[in-house]
Design a protein around this motif. Structure first.
Motif: not given
Lengths: 135, 383
Positions: A35-62
């Motif tokens: 479906a278009g992906a290239t080689t996979f990287s566990a390191a990139r996966g870990e970054t994605l897994w641990t990256t915070d994203h803003p919580d749309p329901e409670s401002p200020g929380k992630v």
């Protein structure tokens, strides 16, 4: 060496089972590359897994993946709203993980929307799976 | 001073066992959690009364109904004499006592029979489960409670009468009901036989029945708590259980009405803040299961109660939003909600051992013990 009749079936069964599991995960990864992906990287996966994203329901929380799955992937997690236990993500302690392509897709769809606010790309999913399978 | 045996052994065992069962039934009625103990007390009560009816025919002289069949004029005469402090001493039951005992026997039969009707109608338990409509069980409940209060009043009169007569004749009637003996007034009228064998059988029956009935409690462990259940199991569906049960308890369809489940399935893309959209086939199967077994199917007591508590224009999406749920949980201390085993109001399983099955049995309720212990430790360690 003479292997008892019944044991031979058990051995054969577990061999097939193990092969199939690995096959499922590899098939899924192959399908992402198709479906278009290239080689996979566990390191990139870990970054994605641990990256915070803003919580749309409670401002200020992630939110991030460990909000429900916990920091230690070999331990059970807990659904942040209901408190229900979520089985461990690490395949080394939970051999039911990543054995069903449909289940993998279902949870990617659901949980990417909750954490990221959008669906994940094949590349991102492949990276995350490559990270999780090492656990 | 010579004494004479008035109350045979079976009569005495009957009397004290009945008093014990009556007290146990009253105490266990104070909290739904003790329904199972209440039920045993009720069965014992009914069994004792039936025994007494038989013993009233074949028992010894003073135990027989013939010995306390007094007409109203003799009761009136006795009460009048009592008012002046010169009441006649009777070896067996006096006329007023006889009437109160006959009244207690009749009331007791009514209350315990009504109890079996309540158990069958409301809980779906017991010998009449499935034969009594829920509403009939509700009516029987009114009779059961009113009768129990009336009995309590008559028991109070009975105890009052015993105290008065004991004082009047200088004779401890409570001790008489334990030993069976009264002072011998002399003259004709011999004592009765003890009838120990019948008494032993009666006592053995009561104890054995209790052990069999409550065996589960005696054998339970903290890991394997006992949930007595004799009603029908509720319908189940594997797809519903796995899809809904992934993130929270799979709330049984019987806990909300059809309209709630329809709206729930229409709003899966925003299910309490989460997009949990399902594929069409899965959604259709789950919706069919939910609507077919919703509260309207009236398969359990919670279904009846919850449905009745929701106004016609309301479409609750949470069981915890229903009036019945709120009423039933209003008295629960915060320390239980915050206990680690509970943690959240939607976590029915924290206290209801049978939450997965959806039956929510009265006897399946267990408040988390550790929470109470934690709280009391916290309180006692406070300076």
């Amino acid at each position: 060496m003479k292997i008892p009749y019944r044991l031979s079936f058990a051995l054969l069964g577990s061999l097939i089972f193990t092969t199939c599991n690995a096959a499922t995960l590899d098939d899924v990864l192959d399908s992402y590359q198709a479906a278009g992906a290239t080689t996979f990287s566990a390191a990139r996966g870990e970054t994605l897994w641990t990256t915070d994203h803003p919580d749309p329901e409670s401002p200020g929380k992630v939110r991030n993946c460990s909000t429900c799955h916990g920091k230690d992937l070999s331990q059970p997690g807990r659904h942040v709203n209901t408190g229900k236990e979520i089985e461990a993500m690490a395949p080394s302690v939970n051999d039911k993980r990543y054995t069903n392509a449909k289940t993998i897709e279902k949870w990617f769809t659901r949980n990417c929307k909750w954490v990221l606010g959008r669906e994940c790309m094949p590349q991102e999913k492949g990276d995350v799976l490559s990270y999780l399978r090492t656990k | 001073m010579s004494r004479i045996l008035i109350w045979d052994i079976p009569t005495r065992i009957f009397h004290w066992s009945l008093a014990l069962a009556f007290a146990a039934a009253w105490l266990s009625s104070l909290d739904n959690r003790f329904l199972y103990a209440h039920t045993y007390a009720g069965y014992a009560f009914l069994g004792l009364l039936l025994f007494r009816l038989w013993w009233g025919v074949v028992g010894s002289r003073y135990a027989r109904f013939r010995a306390f069949a007094y007409d109203w004029p003799s009761v009136r005469a006795y009460l009048a004499a009592l008012a002046t402090g010169r009441a006649t001493r009777y070896l067996g039951h006096n006329p007023a006592g006889s009437w109160s005992i006959l009244f207690l026997l009749a009331l007791g039969l009514m209350v315990s029979t009504a109890g079996v009707l309540v158990l069958g109608g409301e809980e779906g338990h017991g010998p009449l489960a499935g034969y009594i409509p829920f509403q009939a069980g509700d009516y029987a409940h009114v009779v059961h409670e009113a009768g129990a209060w009336l009995m309590l009043a008559v028991v109070t009169l009975h105890i009052g009468g015993v105290v008065i007569e004991s004082t009047l004749h200088g004779e401890n009637l409570v001790r008489t009901m334990i030993t069976g003996y009264k002072k011998n007034p002399g003259g004709p009228g011999a004592g009765v036989r003890a009838a120990g064998t019948t008494g032993a059988i009666l006592l053995a029956t009561l104890i054995t029945a209790g052990l069999i009935y409550l065996k589960g409690y005696l054998m339970e462990t903290p890991e394997q708590p006992y949930v007595p259940y004799s009603g029908p199991m509720l319908p189940d569906n594997a797809t519903w259980r796995s899809e809904c049960g992934d993130c929270h308890l799979a709330f049984h369809p019987s806990l909300l009405p059809v309209r709630s489940w329809r709206r729930m399935m229409l709003t899966l893309s925003d299910h309490f803040g989460e997009d949990v959209a399902l594929d069409a086939g899965t959604a259709a199967e789950i919706e069919a299961f939910l609507t077919a077994n919703a509260a309207e199917a009236l398969a359990s007591e919670p279904a009846h109660r919850i449905l009745a508590s929701i106004a016609a224009d309301q479409i609750p999406l949470r069981v915890t939003d229903t009036v019945y749920w709120k009423r039933k949980h209003s008295g629960i201390d915060d320390k239980y909600w915050t206990a680690q085993k509970v943690g959240h109001r939607s976590n029915c399983k924290g206290c209801h051992l049978d939450a997965d099955a959806g039956t929510f049995e009265d006897a399946g309720m267990r408040l988390p013990v550790s929470a109470a212990a934690d709280a009391s430790r916290a309180t006692s360690s406070n300076p």
